[in-house]
Design an enzyme around this catalytic site. Structure first.
Site, PDB file in Angstrom:
ATOM      1  N   TYR B 112      21.200  91.526  51.229  1.00  0.00           N
ATOM      2  CA  TYR B 112      20.568  91.516  49.875  1.00  0.00           C
ATOM      3  C   TYR B 112      20.673  92.936  49.327  1.00  0.00           C
ATOM      4  O   TYR B 112      20.232  93.776  49.916  1.00  0.00           O
ATOM      5  CB  TYR B 112      19.338  90.773  49.927  1.00  0.00           C
ATOM      6  N   TYR B 151      22.864  85.840  58.242  1.00  0.00           N
ATOM      7  CA  TYR B 151      22.116  87.196  58.504  1.00  0.00           C
ATOM      8  C   TYR B 151      20.893  86.854  59.470  1.00  0.00           C
ATOM      9  O   TYR B 151      20.356  85.800  59.484  1.00  0.00           O
ATOM     10  CB  TYR B 151      21.465  88.040  57.103  1.00  0.00           C
ATOM     11  N   ARG B 161      19.915  83.148  59.767  1.00  0.00           N
ATOM     12  CA  ARG B 161      19.980  82.287  58.584  1.00  0.00           C
ATOM     13  C   ARG B 161      21.669  81.755  58.526  1.00  0.00           C
ATOM     14  O   ARG B 161      22.527  82.599  58.335  1.00  0.00           O
ATOM     15  CB  ARG B 161      19.621  82.723  57.201  1.00  0.00           C
ATOM     16  N   HIS B 164      24.157  80.872  52.905  1.00  0.00           N
ATOM     17  CA  HIS B 164      23.669  79.979  52.076  1.00  0.00           C
ATOM     18  C   HIS B 164      23.375  80.638  50.544  1.00  0.00           C
ATOM     19  O   HIS B 164      23.474  81.917  50.314  1.00  0.00           O
ATOM     20  CB  HIS B 164      22.154  79.544  52.389  1.00  0.00           C
ATOM     21  N   HIS B 166      21.031  80.605  47.368  1.00  0.00           N
ATOM     22  CA  HIS B 166      19.585  80.022  46.736  1.00  0.00           C
ATOM     23  C   HIS B 166      19.848  79.523  45.478  1.00  0.00           C
ATOM     24  O   HIS B 166      20.316  80.157  44.743  1.00  0.00           O
ATOM     25  CB  HIS B 166      18.615  81.493  46.655  1.00  0.00           C
TER      26      HIS B 166
END
Ligand SMILES: [Fe+3]
Lengths: 204, 246
Positions: B112, B151, B161, B164, B166
């Site tokens: 991120y 990640y 995770r 995905h 969000h």
């Protein structure tokens, strides 16, 4: 057997996670140049009617620590008690007040701040008037489904005393968790996720 | 944008056994952030039924293209190019027009762009990771991005995770406000993710899992994934004998 109702199920919620700001307030997290300004950052302009106020506070976890990664949204009526929404049937709200704001909590202090106006009163479902209030929605890492609560105004004792929603709070010691104290033009509203002063959260 | 009268009914109650519970200790951060007292049930008043409107005019030209909206001129984000599309519906199956849909994600390596991000995977200088759009009259939306990478995250010592995206969705009423995540069909990390598993019902998880949609690919450019989102429905006010707010 009977016919099926054919209702869909609401999409299940998932936590907003630690990086909700990338999507909802990218400029705040240093992602600049994609959106001009973070949405919901500014609620009032020079022409907005009503008394200017500041709402500030923290979202505090069960250890007493303020959340530094939360995102809050508020929704409120204008100074006369009208919502700026197509679903408002009672009249046209102040065109210079959207009534919606979005703010992250500060990454080091955990403090959130909204610059807004004091809302007017709006009716309850049975027509009685509610006390002035601001609706809050809180998301963060570790919150699986956004939390809803309301902020009432500490200097509206008379209206608060007859408010039909506050009247529904069975344990009267919990009512103060929904009421922000006033100092000058600033209302302070701390939201406690747990503990003896856990804020009253609503299933709306 | 809307050619029908605005609806003013109360929303159906939320099925809180379908949503994740607040206290889900396998997702450790929830332990100190979950309210422990019962929620106070509140019939919708005008404060919950209403909500702001977001017009298409607030959108920038590149807001729905994460491949290019942060990239230097002539460059683009690295990764598997995909289109994500679907409809925002309500529980009655009706399209929700004018819904604001915001999305954010990690880059192709699972990293991120955020000050607090500590994963060692590299940043992509051409990828910011945010986008937004507003649904059409029938509730449909689409955007283009790169497929995010999975990640690791500090929950257990080896929790990852699944890939995905969000999603934050703003329908017509403040009580419809929803944040969720989209997963990708076939990802073996889905069933072992503590955040996914805050949801108890496997059917609810499958509704968050987007299938590959070969009919909506851009040939020789991008694959497509279809992701429908359902918001709360409203009661009809047809036979109400009490006028709202009077
Ligand atoms: Fe994530």
């Amino acid at each position: 057997m009977a016919q099926a109702l054919n209702m869909l199920k609401e999409s299940a919620s998932q936590t907003a996670g630690p990086y909700v700001h990338i999507g909802c307030t990218p400029n705040f997290t240093g992602i600049e140049g994609v959106y001009d300004e973070d949405l919901g950052k500014v609620m009032v302009n020079d022409d907005t009617l009503g008394e200017r106020i500041t709402i500030t506070g923290r979202v505090i976890d069960g250890s007493g620590t303020p959340l530094k990664d939360a995102l809050l949204e508020i929704w409120q009526a204008d100074h006369k008690g009208l919502y700026n929404s197509p679903a408002e049937t009672r009249g046209l709200a102040d065109p210079n007040f959207k009534g919606w704001g979005r703010q992250p909590t500060d990454m080091t202090t955990g403090v959130f701040t909204f610059e807004t106006i004091k809302p007017g009163r709006v009716p309850f479902v049975d027509g009685r008037m509610q006390a002035p209030h601001v609706t809050f929605w809180i998301v963060a890492r570790g919150i699986n489904l956004g939390l809803n609560t309301r902020m009432y105004f500490g200097d509206e004792e008379e209206a608060n005393a007859e408010d039909p929603v506050l009247a529904r709070v069975e344990h009267r010691v919990r009512v103060p968790t929904l009421i922000a104290g006033r100092e000058g033009n600033t209302y302070t509203f701390d939201i406690n996720l747990q503990g003896p002063n856990e804020t009253v959260f609503f299933d709306i | 944008m809307r050619n029908t009268l605005a609806e003013t009914g109360a929303f159906f109650p939320r099925d809180r056994s379908w949503h994740p519970k607040a206290f889900t200790p396998d997702y450790k951060t929830s332990v100190l952030r979950s309210p422990q007292k019962a929620l106070l049930s509140l019939s919708n008043t005008v404060s919950e039924i209403t909500g702001p409107v977001f017009g298409h005019d607030m959108l920038g030209e590149m807001d729905d293209d994460l491949i290019y909206n942060y990239a230097k001129p002539g460059e683009s984000a690295i990764g598997e190019r995909i289109v994500v599309h679907g409809r925002v519906l309500d529980e009655r199956g009706r399209g929700v027009s004018g819904a604001l849909v915001e999305f954010w994600q990690a880059n192709a390596a699972g990293r991120y762009r955020h000050k607090k991000e500590t994963y060692l995977a590299p940043l992509d200088p051409n990828f910011g990771g945010c986008g937004r759009t507003i649904t059409d009259d029938d509730g449909s939306y689409a955007f283009r991005t790169i497929k995010p990478g999975p990640y690791p995250w500090p929950n257990g010592v080896n929790d990852w995770r699944p890939a995905h995206i969000h999603f934050s969705i703003f329908g017509h009423g403040f009580a419809q406000r929803l944040i969720t995540q989209m997963y990708f069909e076939g990802d073996p990390l889905i069933p072992i993710c503590p955040i996914v598993n805050t949801i108890g019902d496997p059917e609810a998880i499958s509704r968050l899992t987007a299938p590959l949609d070969m009919n909506n690919t851009i040939p020789m450019d991008s694959r497509a994934f279809k992701f429908d989102i359902v918001l709360r429905g409203r009661r009809s006010t047809m036979f109400e004998n009490r006028k709202e707010g009077n």
